[in-house]
Design a protein around this motif. Structure first.
Motif, PDB file in Angstrom:
ATOM      1  N   LYS A  44     -19.081  20.766   8.060  1.00  0.00           N
ATOM      2  CA  LYS A  44     -20.322  20.585   7.288  1.00  0.00           C
ATOM      3  C   LYS A  44     -20.015  20.703   5.776  1.00  0.00           C
ATOM      4  CE  LYS A  44     -23.844  21.678  10.692  1.00  0.00           C
ATOM      5  NZ  LYS A  44     -23.460  22.553  11.825  1.00  0.00           N
ATOM      6  N   GLY A  45     -18.940  20.037   5.376  1.00  0.00           N
ATOM      7  CA  GLY A  45     -18.624  19.964   3.952  1.00  0.00           C
ATOM      8  C   GLY A  45     -17.948  21.188   3.383  1.00  0.00           C
ATOM      9  N   LYS A  46     -17.765  22.238   4.213  1.00  0.00           N
ATOM     10  CA  LYS A  46     -17.117  23.465   3.696  1.00  0.00           C
ATOM     11  C   LYS A  46     -15.689  23.541   4.227  1.00  0.00           C
ATOM     12  CE  LYS A  46     -18.040  28.537   3.566  1.00  0.00           C
ATOM     13  NZ  LYS A  46     -16.669  28.931   3.542  1.00  0.00           N
ATOM     14  N   THR A  47     -14.754  23.819   3.305  1.00  0.00           N
ATOM     15  CA  THR A  47     -13.354  23.964   3.700  1.00  0.00           C
ATOM     16  C   THR A  47     -13.078  25.412   4.070  1.00  0.00           C
ATOM     17  OG1 THR A  47     -12.647  22.156   2.284  1.00  0.00           O
ATOM     18  CG2 THR A  47     -10.964  23.761   2.919  1.00  0.00           C
ATOM     19  N   TYR A  48     -12.506  25.621   5.264  1.00  0.00           N
ATOM     20  CA  TYR A  48     -12.140  26.968   5.729  1.00  0.00           C
ATOM     21  C   TYR A  48     -10.641  27.119   5.586  1.00  0.00           C
ATOM     22  CZ  TYR A  48     -16.880  27.297   7.459  1.00  0.00           C
ATOM     23  OH  TYR A  48     -18.253  27.339   7.535  1.00  0.00           O
ATOM     24  N   GLU A  49     -10.208  28.179   4.925  1.00  0.00           N
ATOM     25  CA  GLU A  49      -8.792  28.311   4.588  1.00  0.00           C
ATOM     26  C   GLU A  49      -7.945  28.792   5.755  1.00  0.00           C
ATOM     27  OE1 GLU A  49      -8.162  30.464   0.997  1.00  0.00           O
ATOM     28  OE2 GLU A  49      -9.364  29.060  -0.193  1.00  0.00           O
ATOM     29  N   PHE A  54      -8.212  27.279  14.408  1.00  0.00           N
ATOM     30  CA  PHE A  54      -9.155  28.378  14.631  1.00  0.00           C
ATOM     31  C   PHE A  54     -10.508  28.095  13.991  1.00  0.00           C
ATOM     32  CE2 PHE A  54      -7.356  32.052  16.742  1.00  0.00           C
ATOM     33  CZ  PHE A  54      -6.030  31.695  16.837  1.00  0.00           C
ATOM     34  N   LEU A  55     -10.742  26.816  13.572  1.00  0.00           N
ATOM     35  CA  LEU A  55     -11.984  26.504  12.846  1.00  0.00           C
ATOM     36  C   LEU A  55     -13.216  26.881  13.658  1.00  0.00           C
ATOM     37  CD1 LEU A  55     -13.277  25.191  10.335  1.00  0.00           C
ATOM     38  CD2 LEU A  55     -13.292  23.023  11.591  1.00  0.00           C
ATOM     39  N   LYS A  56     -13.140  26.730  14.980  1.00  0.00           N
ATOM     40  CA  LYS A  56     -14.296  27.052  15.834  1.00  0.00           C
ATOM     41  C   LYS A  56     -14.759  28.469  15.534  1.00  0.00           C
ATOM     42  CE  LYS A  56     -15.859  27.157  20.669  1.00  0.00           C
ATOM     43  NZ  LYS A  56     -16.150  28.590  20.979  1.00  0.00           N
ATOM     44  N   SER A  57     -13.785  29.407  15.462  1.00  0.00           N
ATOM     45  CA  SER A  57     -14.213  30.798  15.211  1.00  0.00           C
ATOM     46  C   SER A  57     -14.442  31.036  13.721  1.00  0.00           C
ATOM     47  CB  SER A  57     -13.207  31.809  15.773  1.00  0.00           C
ATOM     48  OG  SER A  57     -11.896  31.448  15.471  1.00  0.00           O
ATOM     49  N   SER A  58     -13.590  30.482  12.838  1.00  0.00           N
ATOM     50  CA  SER A  58     -13.824  30.787  11.408  1.00  0.00           C
ATOM     51  C   SER A  58     -15.150  30.217  10.919  1.00  0.00           C
ATOM     52  CB  SER A  58     -12.686  30.293  10.508  1.00  0.00           C
ATOM     53  OG  SER A  58     -11.834  29.412  11.137  1.00  0.00           O
ATOM     54  N   ALA A  59     -15.597  29.097  11.496  1.00  0.00           N
ATOM     55  CA  ALA A  59     -16.886  28.532  11.052  1.00  0.00           C
ATOM     56  C   ALA A  59     -18.022  28.921  11.989  1.00  0.00           C
ATOM     57  CB  ALA A  59     -16.771  27.001  10.964  1.00  0.00           C
ATOM     58  N   GLN A 280      -0.785  27.034   8.956  1.00  0.00           N
ATOM     59  CA  GLN A 280      -1.602  25.966   9.536  1.00  0.00           C
ATOM     60  C   GLN A 280      -0.787  25.346  10.664  1.00  0.00           C
ATOM     61  OE1 GLN A 280      -4.628  25.263   8.961  1.00  0.00           O
ATOM     62  NE2 GLN A 280      -4.952  26.374   7.035  1.00  0.00           N
ATOM     63  N   TRP A 281      -1.296  25.458  11.910  1.00  0.00           N
ATOM     64  CA  TRP A 281      -0.590  24.809  13.012  1.00  0.00           C
ATOM     65  C   TRP A 281      -1.240  23.456  13.288  1.00  0.00           C
ATOM     66  CZ3 TRP A 281       3.872  27.020  14.678  1.00  0.00           C
ATOM     67  CH2 TRP A 281       4.079  28.358  14.345  1.00  0.00           C
ATOM     68  N   GLY A 282      -2.569  23.441  13.415  1.00  0.00           N
ATOM     69  CA  GLY A 282      -3.282  22.169  13.579  1.00  0.00           C
ATOM     70  C   GLY A 282      -3.442  21.491  12.234  1.00  0.00           C
ATOM     71  N   TYR A 283      -3.773  20.168  12.294  1.00  0.00           N
ATOM     72  CA  TYR A 283      -3.949  19.398  11.061  1.00  0.00           C
ATOM     73  C   TYR A 283      -5.032  20.006  10.167  1.00  0.00           C
ATOM     74  CZ  TYR A 283      -5.479  15.622   8.008  1.00  0.00           C
ATOM     75  OH  TYR A 283      -5.839  14.890   6.910  1.00  0.00           O
ATOM     76  N   HIS A 284      -4.721  20.235   8.889  1.00  0.00           N
ATOM     77  CA  HIS A 284      -5.730  20.708   7.929  1.00  0.00           C
ATOM     78  C   HIS A 284      -5.819  19.672   6.806  1.00  0.00           C
ATOM     79  CE1 HIS A 284      -8.113  23.047   5.177  1.00  0.00           C
ATOM     80  NE2 HIS A 284      -8.247  23.999   6.070  1.00  0.00           N
ATOM     81  N   LYS A 285      -7.041  19.272   6.447  1.00  0.00           N
ATOM     82  CA  LYS A 285      -7.208  18.213   5.445  1.00  0.00           C
ATOM     83  C   LYS A 285      -6.644  18.614   4.083  1.00  0.00           C
ATOM     84  CE  LYS A 285     -11.139  15.886   7.579  1.00  0.00           C
ATOM     85  NZ  LYS A 285     -12.597  16.027   7.862  1.00  0.00           N
ATOM     86  N   ASP A 286      -6.693  19.950   3.788  1.00  0.00           N
ATOM     87  CA  ASP A 286      -6.338  20.383   2.436  1.00  0.00           C
ATOM     88  C   ASP A 286      -5.054  21.193   2.405  1.00  0.00           C
ATOM     89  OD1 ASP A 286      -8.173  22.146  -0.232  1.00  0.00           O
ATOM     90  OD2 ASP A 286      -6.135  21.343  -0.076  1.00  0.00           O
ATOM     91  N   TRP A 287      -3.967  20.537   1.991  1.00  0.00           N
ATOM     92  CA  TRP A 287      -2.672  21.235   1.922  1.00  0.00           C
ATOM     93  C   TRP A 287      -2.403  21.797   0.534  1.00  0.00           C
ATOM     94  CZ3 TRP A 287       2.334  19.442   4.830  1.00  0.00           C
ATOM     95  CH2 TRP A 287       2.175  19.744   6.203  1.00  0.00           C
ATOM     96  N   THR A 288      -3.478  21.841  -0.294  1.00  0.00           N
ATOM     97  CA  THR A 288      -3.276  22.471  -1.616  1.00  0.00           C
ATOM     98  C   THR A 288      -3.578  23.973  -1.521  1.00  0.00           C
ATOM     99  OG1 THR A 288      -5.587  22.183  -2.279  1.00  0.00           O
ATOM    100  CG2 THR A 288      -4.076  20.351  -2.732  1.00  0.00           C
ATOM    101  N   LEU A 289      -4.017  24.431  -0.349  1.00  0.00           N
ATOM    102  CA  LEU A 289      -4.481  25.825  -0.224  1.00  0.00           C
ATOM    103  C   LEU A 289      -3.340  26.825  -0.337  1.00  0.00           C
ATOM    104  CD1 LEU A 289      -6.931  25.295   2.782  1.00  0.00           C
ATOM    105  CD2 LEU A 289      -7.555  25.616   0.369  1.00  0.00           C
ATOM    106  N   THR A 290      -2.152  26.455   0.128  1.00  0.00           N
ATOM    107  CA  THR A 290      -1.026  27.416   0.097  1.00  0.00           C
ATOM    108  C   THR A 290       0.260  26.682  -0.288  1.00  0.00           C
ATOM    109  OG1 THR A 290      -0.171  27.001   2.337  1.00  0.00           O
ATOM    110  CG2 THR A 290      -2.007  28.565   2.131  1.00  0.00           C
TER     111      THR A 290
END
Ligand SMILES: COc1ccc([C@@H]2N[C@@H](C)[C@@H](O)[C@H]2O)cc1
Length: 451
Positions: A44-49, A54-59, A280-290
């Motif tokens: 929903k437009g929010k990036t979870y770091e 684990f997005l299911k639980s982090s979001a 990050q094990w699964g694909y993450h759209k934002d690789w600028t995070l780390t």
């Protein structure tokens, strides 16, 4: 010593051909692929770091909402042969792919659930295509399987009630059925990589994990399983209550390596699994995070693992469409270019029985007592490499792997200790110096002085 009935099954280190091949492979590709690759860490437009798988639980997404991603899974860019060719060029000898991650979605058509690839727009046996393509490139395949299953109604973290126990009994049967089904469907697989086994429910079921390992190995001779599969009857994991390793190799090095000088770790087979971003094990759209690891950082980890008798499993996270991000493609090429010239210091190599020195890592070719590789990451400012070998060792000659017919100057410092001079090494990449030892019975062997 405690009496442990449900601990180690196979005498370690295994010396059968299947394990010798596992050991000689050294370098593997991990693939984390599932529904989590569709949102790629953004909801929903929010990036979870946190880790994208684990997005299911982090979001805080409900199971019903998360599971409906199944109807969007259509990796139109997936080309198993192209993946296999990239892996081959990178220099991996094996690949481990998530058949089912914690979300519970199965990349193969399972008869035990509808939450699988069959019930997606893709529809085909994606896992089967992967295995066939990688095997065709001569790459061994092992299967990651998460016991932890967020989708399955019978999953329980802890068994607090009779109802919990009854539910978990069904979960255990489901787990066993799926694993037997995987080995039935894909007879060429070499190993099983268990994950999601840290909860109390599994610690309370050490006997089950013992019997499951036995059953899977009876069905699939030579099968190699990781220590993470196992608990003993007291709930001790990886190592039983007497400190004896279970499974076939130690699999606790996740996103971390042992100290490079640690020789305890060389006593068992082990494997380090590693992400390219920090976590990050699964694909993450934002690789600028780390921080994103460079080829040289990853090559050094591979060399360090080899130098300490370990395997290195490097993770890639394909996109929801079935291709790899450009950073991963580039790294695979850079690592592959290095492996093209230097893999003789990796494949079928291991601990040389020597103390690590400042310039880099020793690896020993398993088929040759008298060939030692020095993989150099730090050039000494005077161009002289101090090597401390075992007492009585005599260097017959030393040379750059890249210039085998130009012997390097040697200076013996003391019994078994030398300077090797390599002043004019142009490359900016890690490079290999080969040491050839006199074999023990050669007449030049320095007798220890009688004093
Ligand atoms: C902090 O808890 C965990 C739990 C599971 C993991 C999983 N193990 C790795 C091999 C990936 O599959 C990751 O999702 C990582 C950290």
């Amino acid at each position: 010593e405690k009496e442990v009935k449900y601990g180690q099954i196979t005498e370690l280190p295994r010396q059968d051909d299947a394990m010798k091949k596992w050991r000689s492979n050294r370098f593997g590709q991990f693939i984390h692929w599932g529904l989590y690759a569709i949102p790629g860490g953004v909801w929903k437009g929010k990036t979870y770091e946190y880790a994208a798988e684990f997005l299911k639980s982090s979001a805080g997404i409900s199971t019903a909402t998360w599971d409906s991603l199944q109807y969007q899974f259509n990796p139109i860019k997936f080309n198993a042969m192209a993946w296999a060719k990239m892996a081959k060029a990178m220099g991996v000898k094996y690949a481990t792919i998530t058949t089912k991650h914690h979300e519970g979605f199965c990349l193969w058509p399972s008869e035990y659930t509808d939450f699988d690839i069959e019930n997606t727009p893709y529809g085909k046996d994606l896992l089967g295509e992967f295995i066939e393509a990688y095997n065709a490139e001569g790459i061994d395949v092992s299967l990651y399987y998460s016991v932890l299953d967020w989708h399955h109604p019978d999953w329980r973290y802890k068994l607090n009630s009779e109802e919990d126990k009854e539910a978990f009994e069904r979960l255990k049967i489901f787990t066993k059925n799926q694993l037997l089904e995987l080995l039935d469907r894909y007879p060429t697989v070499k190993g099983l990589w268990f994950d999601g086994t840290w909860d109390q429910c599994w610690k309370d079921n050490g006997q089950f994990s013992y019997e499951l390992e036995k059953k899977l190995k009876e069905k699939h001779p030579g099968l190699v399983v990781n220590s993470r599969m196992r608990a003993d009857e007291y709930g001790s994991r990886h190592f039983d209550s007497n400190g004896v390793l279970m499974g076939d190799y130690e699999s606790g090095y996740e996103r971390r390596l042992p100290n490079p000088w640690d020789i305890e770790v060389t006593k068992n087979d082990w494997e380090c699994c590693m992400t390219i971003p920090e976590n990050q094990w699964g694909y993450h759209k934002d690789w600028t995070l780390t921080h994103i690891k460079t080829a040289n950082e990853l090559i050094e980890m591979l060399v360090q693992c080899t130098s300490q008798n370990g395997n290195f499993l490097l993770n890639f996270g394909p996109t929801g469409e079935g291709d790899f991000r450009e950073e991963e493609v580039k790294l695979a090429k850079e690592i592959g270019d290095w492996m093209d010239d230097n893999s003789s210091a990796i494949y079928n190599c291991g601990y040389a029985g020597l103390k690590k020195q400042g310039w880099g890592y020793f690896t020993q070719n398993n088929d040759s007592e008298t060939t030692i590789n020095m993989v150099v990451f730090n050039k000494p400012i005077n161009g002289k490499y101090r090597v401390k070998l075992n007492k009585g060792s005599v260097i017959k000659k030393a040379y750059l792997l890249s210039k085998p017919d130009k012997a390097l100057d040697l200076e013996e410092i003391s019994n078994g200790e030398y300077f090797i001079e390599a002043k004019k090494v142009k490359t900016k990449d890690p490079f290999v110096i080969i040491i050839e030892l006199e074999n023990k019975d050669s007449k030049k062997f320095h007798q220890k002085a009688l004093t």
